[in-house]
Motif scaffolding. Structure first.
Motif, PDB file in Angstrom:
ATOM      1  N   GLY A   1      71.178  30.302-101.035  1.00 13.02           N
ATOM      2  CA  GLY A   1      70.221  29.387-100.441  1.00 13.02           C
ATOM      3  C   GLY A   1      70.832  28.367 -99.510  1.00 13.02           C
ATOM      4  O   GLY A   1      70.294  28.098 -98.423  1.00 13.02           O
ATOM      5  N   THR A   2      71.968  27.766 -99.902  1.00 10.26           N
ATOM      6  CA  THR A   2      72.588  26.750 -99.047  1.00 10.26           C
ATOM      7  C   THR A   2      73.057  27.341 -97.723  1.00 10.26           C
ATOM      8  O   THR A   2      73.046  26.655 -96.694  1.00 10.26           O
ATOM      9  N   LEU A   3      73.450  28.604 -97.739  1.00 10.08           N
ATOM     10  CA  LEU A   3      73.837  29.265 -96.494  1.00 10.08           C
ATOM     11  C   LEU A   3      72.603  29.705 -95.702  1.00 10.08           C
ATOM     12  O   LEU A   3      72.581  29.628 -94.475  1.00 10.08           O
ATOM     13  N   ALA A   4      71.560  30.138 -96.415  1.00  6.01           N
ATOM     14  CA  ALA A   4      70.342  30.586 -95.747  1.00  6.01           C
ATOM     15  C   ALA A   4      69.653  29.438 -95.015  1.00  6.01           C
ATOM     16  O   ALA A   4      69.119  29.625 -93.915  1.00  6.01           O
ATOM     17  N   VAL A   5      69.645  28.236 -95.613  1.00  6.05           N
ATOM     18  CA  VAL A   5      69.050  27.081 -94.937  1.00  6.05           C
ATOM     19  C   VAL A   5      69.748  26.845 -93.601  1.00  6.05           C
ATOM     20  O   VAL A   5      69.105  26.634 -92.563  1.00  6.05           O
ATOM     21  N   GLN A   6      71.074  26.895 -93.613  1.00 14.27           N
ATOM     22  CA  GLN A   6      71.835  26.656 -92.381  1.00 14.27           C
ATOM     23  C   GLN A   6      71.592  27.751 -91.354  1.00 14.27           C
ATOM     24  O   GLN A   6      71.397  27.478 -90.165  1.00 14.27           O
ATOM     25  N   LEU A   7      71.621  29.013 -91.792  1.00 17.40           N
ATOM     26  CA  LEU A   7      71.468  30.132 -90.859  1.00 17.40           C
ATOM     27  C   LEU A   7      70.053  30.179 -90.281  1.00 17.40           C
ATOM     28  O   LEU A   7      69.871  30.493 -89.095  1.00 17.40           O
ATOM     29  N   ALA A   8      69.057  29.884 -91.091  1.00 18.32           N
ATOM     30  CA  ALA A   8      67.688  29.873 -90.579  1.00 18.32           C
ATOM     31  C   ALA A   8      67.530  28.798 -89.505  1.00 18.32           C
ATOM     32  O   ALA A   8      66.845  28.996 -88.496  1.00 18.32           O
ATOM     33  N   THR A   9      68.187  27.665 -89.716  1.00 18.08           N
ATOM     34  CA  THR A   9      68.163  26.595 -88.719  1.00 18.08           C
ATOM     35  C   THR A   9      68.843  27.036 -87.435  1.00 18.08           C
ATOM     36  O   THR A   9      68.351  26.782 -86.330  1.00 18.08           O
ATOM     37  N   VAL A  10      69.971  27.724 -87.572  1.00 16.51           N
ATOM     38  CA  VAL A  10      70.684  28.254 -86.406  1.00 16.51           C
ATOM     39  C   VAL A  10      69.793  29.214 -85.619  1.00 16.51           C
ATOM     40  O   VAL A  10      69.829  29.241 -84.383  1.00 16.51           O
TER      41      VAL A  10
END
Length: 327
Positions: free
Chosen positions: A162-171
């Motif tokens: 989840g912590t990586l998905a939040v960042q990647l979705a923002t990217v």
């Protein structure tokens, strides 16, 4: 060499630090001196043999893979005769897949499953990336087809994926709504979430907001509840991990099976995610990290001898972000 070995399914106490032979790389393999490894929900599932249905693939009476662990980072010690992409001394990271073996001082890995580690990360940070990062990346791109302007809900936003998905979705240009507990609200906001739903106070399934993509990383809600918050043509990506609750026969497989059965009959896309380890995805993650768009978050670190304690923390305590082993 020292390694964490398991000869029967069970609790963390079945994991023992033992001397085993150092592996020798085959012609297409790389021998890595492990500096750090990371825990994933997969690891406690494999340790427990839970859900029991999964033992058909993992080994019916005991684990086929004796040494636990998938994610690793370290230095190349030796390479096989056909290896061309890395050399001894290179800093690398990777995901061993179902073969396991990362909770050890050395590991042999096929060249196709290893990549140059991000130059701006420590070995501990690099080890936190492979499986969680690939799951997040594939869940949002090939499965979720996230585009700029999409509204994305991530259920389980404070976990390793989840912590990586939040960042990647923002990217990717999405507007992110993160679902997490009270103690993790500030964390997911700092990672780029525009909206946060504290599940201890509110139920995202009762909200009036609708999303283009729902990325479910928990498996604790019904298919109807997850679909309810989607747009009529939105996409639901299923990739639940969860925590240990005493054992089960099918676990999140039930939700996944229902999703697969329903998918052909509804306008909404329902996708069951199967993360595939490989250099292509590792290289993509490295590019995001080295340009400052992605940073792994580490909750706790443990030495190799304390893998049982680390596993107990992971499987019962809702770890935030990643739990990492130093070797």
């Amino acid at each position: 060499m020292k390694a964490i070995v398991q000869d029967r399914y069970g609790p963390p106490e079945t994991l023992t630090l033992t001397d085993v032979e150092t592996p020798v790389p085959a012609a297409d393999e790389v021998l890595v001196r492990v500096e750090a490894a990371a825990l994933n929900a997969y690891d406690w599932h494999a340790m427990r043999g839970d859900p029991r249905m999964a033992r058909l693939a993992m080994g019916r009476s005991r684990p086929r893979a004796r040494i636990r662990g998938r994610d690793f980072a370290g230095r190349v010690e030796a390479v096989g005769a056909r290896v061309r992409q890395v050399r001894p001394g290179d800093a690398v990271f990777g995901d061993l897949g179902d073969a396991n073996g990362a909770f050890a001082e050395y590991v042999c890995v096929p060249e196709t499953l290893v990549a140059t580690a991000p130059a701006n990360l420590t070995p501990q940070q690099a080890a936190a990336l492979p499986l969680a990062g690939i799951t997040a990346l594939m869940g949002l791109t090939s499965a979720g087809r996230v585009e700029p302007g999409h509204r994305v809900l991530i259920n389980g936003a404070s976990g390793g994926v989840g912590t990586l998905a939040v960042q990647l979705a923002t990217v990717l240009g999405a507007s992110v709504t993160a679902v997490c507990s009270t103690r993790n609200v500030d964390l997911v906001r700092s990672l780029g979430a525009e909206n946060v739903v504290d599940y201890t106070r509110d139920d995202f399934a009762r909200d009036t907001r609708r999303y283009d993509v729902v990325f479910d990383l928990v498996g604790n809600r019904s298919l109807a509840a997850l679909r309810r918050v989607l747009t009529p043509t939105g996409t639901l990506v299923l990739s639940g991990g969860g925590v240990y609750r005493g054992g089960s026969l099918i676990g999140p497989v039930g939700l996944i099976a229902r999703g697969r059965l329903l998918a052909p009959f509804v306008r909404q896309r329902i996708v069951v995610l199967a993360a595939v380890p490989g250099r292509q995805h590792l290289d993509a993650l490295r590019a995001h990290v080295e340009t400052g768009r992605l940073t792994p978050v580490i909750d706790r670190t443990y030495p190799l001898r304390e893998v049982p304690q680390a596993m107990r923390y992971l499987e019962t305590e809702h770890a935030r972000a990643k739990v990492v082993i130093t070797v």
